[in-house]
Scaffold this motif. Structure first.
Motif, PDB file in Angstrom:
ATOM      1  N   ARG A 101       0.841  -1.205   0.000  1.00 41.67           N
ATOM      2  CA  ARG A 101       0.000   0.000   0.000  1.00 41.67           C
ATOM      3  C   ARG A 101       0.878   1.257   0.000  1.00 41.67           C
ATOM      4  N   ILE A 102       0.695   2.094  -1.020  1.00 45.78           N
ATOM      5  CA  ILE A 102       1.447   3.338  -1.150  1.00 45.78           C
ATOM      6  C   ILE A 102       0.489   4.519  -1.019  1.00 45.78           C
ATOM      7  N   VAL A 103       0.834   5.460  -0.158  1.00 45.90           N
ATOM      8  CA  VAL A 103       0.120   6.732  -0.056  1.00 45.90           C
ATOM      9  C   VAL A 103       1.012   7.819  -0.653  1.00 45.90           C
ATOM     10  N   VAL A 104       0.496   8.511  -1.660  1.00 53.20           N
ATOM     11  CA  VAL A 104       1.193   9.656  -2.245  1.00 53.20           C
ATOM     12  C   VAL A 104       0.582  10.886  -1.598  1.00 53.20           C
ATOM     13  N   LEU A 105       1.338  11.559  -0.746  1.00 54.12           N
ATOM     14  CA  LEU A 105       0.825  12.642   0.078  1.00 54.12           C
ATOM     15  C   LEU A 105       1.202  13.999  -0.505  1.00 54.12           C
ATOM     16  N   GLY A 106       0.222  14.668  -1.107  1.00 58.47           N
ATOM     17  CA  GLY A 106       0.445  16.016  -1.606  1.00 58.47           C
ATOM     18  C   GLY A 106       0.385  17.016  -0.465  1.00 58.47           C
ATOM     19  N   VAL A 107       1.335  17.947  -0.464  1.00 59.29           N
ATOM     20  CA  VAL A 107       1.440  18.925   0.614  1.00 59.29           C
ATOM     21  C   VAL A 107       1.545  20.320   0.026  1.00 59.29           C
ATOM     22  N   GLY A 108       0.757  21.252   0.555  1.00 54.72           N
ATOM     23  CA  GLY A 108       0.843  22.642   0.118  1.00 54.72           C
ATOM     24  C   GLY A 108       0.546  22.781  -1.363  1.00 54.72           C
ATOM     25  N   THR A 109       1.349  23.605  -2.035  1.00 52.91           N
ATOM     26  CA  THR A 109       1.263  23.747  -3.487  1.00 52.91           C
ATOM     27  C   THR A 109       2.204  22.718  -4.089  1.00 52.91           C
ATOM     28  N   VAL A 110       1.622  21.717  -4.726  1.00 52.69           N
ATOM     29  CA  VAL A 110       2.387  20.537  -5.114  1.00 52.69           C
ATOM     30  C   VAL A 110       2.850  20.628  -6.568  1.00 52.69           C
ATOM     31  N   VAL A 111       3.959  19.968  -6.870  1.00 51.40           N
ATOM     32  CA  VAL A 111       4.437  19.863  -8.249  1.00 51.40           C
ATOM     33  C   VAL A 111       3.630  18.750  -8.924  1.00 51.40           C
ATOM     34  N   GLY A 112       2.795  19.121  -9.882  1.00 50.39           N
ATOM     35  CA  GLY A 112       1.870  18.171 -10.480  1.00 50.39           C
ATOM     36  C   GLY A 112       2.548  16.989 -11.135  1.00 50.39           C
ATOM     37  N   PHE A 113       3.663  17.228 -11.803  1.00 46.41           N
ATOM     38  CA  PHE A 113       4.398  16.134 -12.449  1.00 46.41           C
ATOM     39  C   PHE A 113       4.846  15.115 -11.412  1.00 46.41           C
ATOM     40  N   ASP A 114       5.393  15.609 -10.300  1.00 44.59           N
ATOM     41  CA  ASP A 114       5.862  14.709  -9.241  1.00 44.59           C
ATOM     42  C   ASP A 114       4.715  13.890  -8.665  1.00 44.59           C
ATOM     43  N   VAL A 170      12.209  16.493 -10.423  1.00 48.10           N
ATOM     44  CA  VAL A 170      11.313  16.090 -11.498  1.00 48.10           C
ATOM     45  C   VAL A 170      11.581  14.652 -11.954  1.00 48.10           C
ATOM     46  N   ALA A 171      12.202  14.464 -13.130  1.00 51.76           N
ATOM     47  CA  ALA A 171      12.325  13.123 -13.713  1.00 51.76           C
ATOM     48  C   ALA A 171      13.157  12.182 -12.859  1.00 51.76           C
ATOM     49  N   ALA A 172      13.987  12.717 -11.951  1.00 50.66           N
ATOM     50  CA  ALA A 172      14.735  11.827 -11.054  1.00 50.66           C
ATOM     51  C   ALA A 172      13.789  11.044 -10.147  1.00 50.66           C
ATOM     52  N   GLY A 173      12.568  11.555  -9.972  1.00 51.36           N
ATOM     53  CA  GLY A 173      11.567  10.801  -9.224  1.00 51.36           C
ATOM     54  C   GLY A 173      11.218   9.495  -9.917  1.00 51.36           C
ATOM     55  N   ILE A 174      11.254   9.486 -11.239  1.00 54.79           N
ATOM     56  CA  ILE A 174      11.032   8.247 -11.987  1.00 54.79           C
ATOM     57  C   ILE A 174      12.151   7.256 -11.686  1.00 54.79           C
ATOM     58  N   ASP A 175      13.384   7.748 -11.682  1.00 53.83           N
ATOM     59  CA  ASP A 175      14.522   6.880 -11.376  1.00 53.83           C
ATOM     60  C   ASP A 175      14.385   6.266  -9.988  1.00 53.83           C
TER      61      ASP A 175
END
Length: 321
Positions: A11-24, A165-170
């Motif tokens: 189970r993964i929770v992706v937690l958006g905080v504040g003003t989030v980077v949409g791509f991330d 950014v794209a390093a999140g994919i890595d």
């Protein structure tokens, strides 16, 4: 459906905080949600805000998450995408949630999401990275963190962070490979049309990722090397294949990949050795030879340096999955 907890998806929770980077915010669902094994999905991914409310993004649109963190239940992994670092001043509710996660919960950040982890005190005394453009700001705000601003991602066990950014994919592909092996990670990479593997230690600072028009790049030679990993090639031989002097080839190679030719080659050899350990019954000595690492001793040294484990333990771990 998943009566046995051991059989349910991670189970993964992706937690958006504040003003989030949409791509991330979109990276973890894109990478993890499509990963499947013999028994079905390997991950269950939920995008949340702390209270279930909508999330503003840095690029002029808003996102309505699936709900708040309470409704998401107990996560195995929490991923915090990038925030607007110029306006982020901490969020006590988010910090309390992150600090209150059970021991063993994996916590990750993408890009400036590291600011959120650091504000919660989760990075004090630990290595971490963030987007290079915010490194000075991060150091000033969080001097206790051992910032490594020139790498793609940092894996410090239960806490991981990536560059911009794209390093999140890595980073997500690295976690997928760690959890389920190279084949699952490579399938995810092919599905998303991205490189299957970039070493976390690769530099963020790639001066010319696309060669100048009219200049022959090093990509053909990199492809040539991938078919000759077992051969004891010298830098002079590699540069000769590219039709360049060693000095010119090394400079252009670093401009295009962010690393030196021999470091890149070593990384490819280690990745090939991992694949052979996972999917063949070859003796460790033969794996070392086919991967171009010469001996089991050399393979053991490099695996321990990169992954913190030896070939036999690595093979047992992935065969067990």
């Amino acid at each position: 459906m998943w009566e046995d907890p051991a059989m349910r998806p991670h189970r993964i929770v992706v937690l958006g905080v504040g003003t989030v980077v949409g791509f991330d915010l979109a990276i973890p669902p894109q990478i993890f949600a499509g990963a499947t094994g013999p028994d079905g999905p390997l991950y269950e991914v939920q995008v949340c805000s702390i209270d279930g409310g909508p999330l503003a993004t840095t690029r002029g649109f808003s996102v309505l998450p699936e709900g708040g963190v309470e409704a998401a239940g107990a996560p195995d992994t929490v991923i915090v995408p990038g925030v607007d670092a110029d306006t982020f001043a901490g969020n006590p509710e988010v910090s309390a949630y992150l600090r209150g996660l059970p021991a063993g919960t994996r916590i990750m950040s993408i890009c400036t999401g590291a600011f959120v982890l650091a504000a919660a005190g989760l990075l004090d005394g630990r290595p971490a990275t963030t987007h290079w453009a915010h490194a000075d700001q991060f150091r000033a705000m969080f001097p206790e963190v051992r910032l490594q601003p020139d790498v793609l991602f940092v894996d410090d066990g239960d806490v991981l962070s990536s560059a911009g950014v794209a390093a999140g994919i890595d980073l997500c592909l690295h976690v997928l490979r760690t959890d389920h092996g190279s084949e699952v990670a490579n399938q995810a990479a092919r599905r998303n049309v991205v490189p299957p593997w970039r070493d976390g230690g690769q530099s963020q600072f790639i001066e010319r990722p696309v060669p100048d028009p009219g200049i022959t790049g090093t990509a053909p030679t990199r492809e040539w090397l991938l078919h000759r990993l077992a051969e004891p090639l010298t830098l002079e031989e590699i540069a000769h294949h590219a039709g360049m002097s060693v000095r010119t080839f090394t400079r252009r190679f670093r401009e295009e990949t962010g690393t030196s030719p021999l470091d890149w080659l070593l990384g490819q050899r280690i990745e090939h050795a991992r694949h052979l350990l996972e999917f063949t019954d070859l003796p460790v000595d033969e794996v070392a030879v086919q991967a171009g690492l010469s001996t089991a001793t050399s393979l053991r040294k490099h695996l321990r340096a990169r992954l913190g484990t030896g070939p036999a333990a690595y093979r047992r771990a992935f065969r067990g999955r």
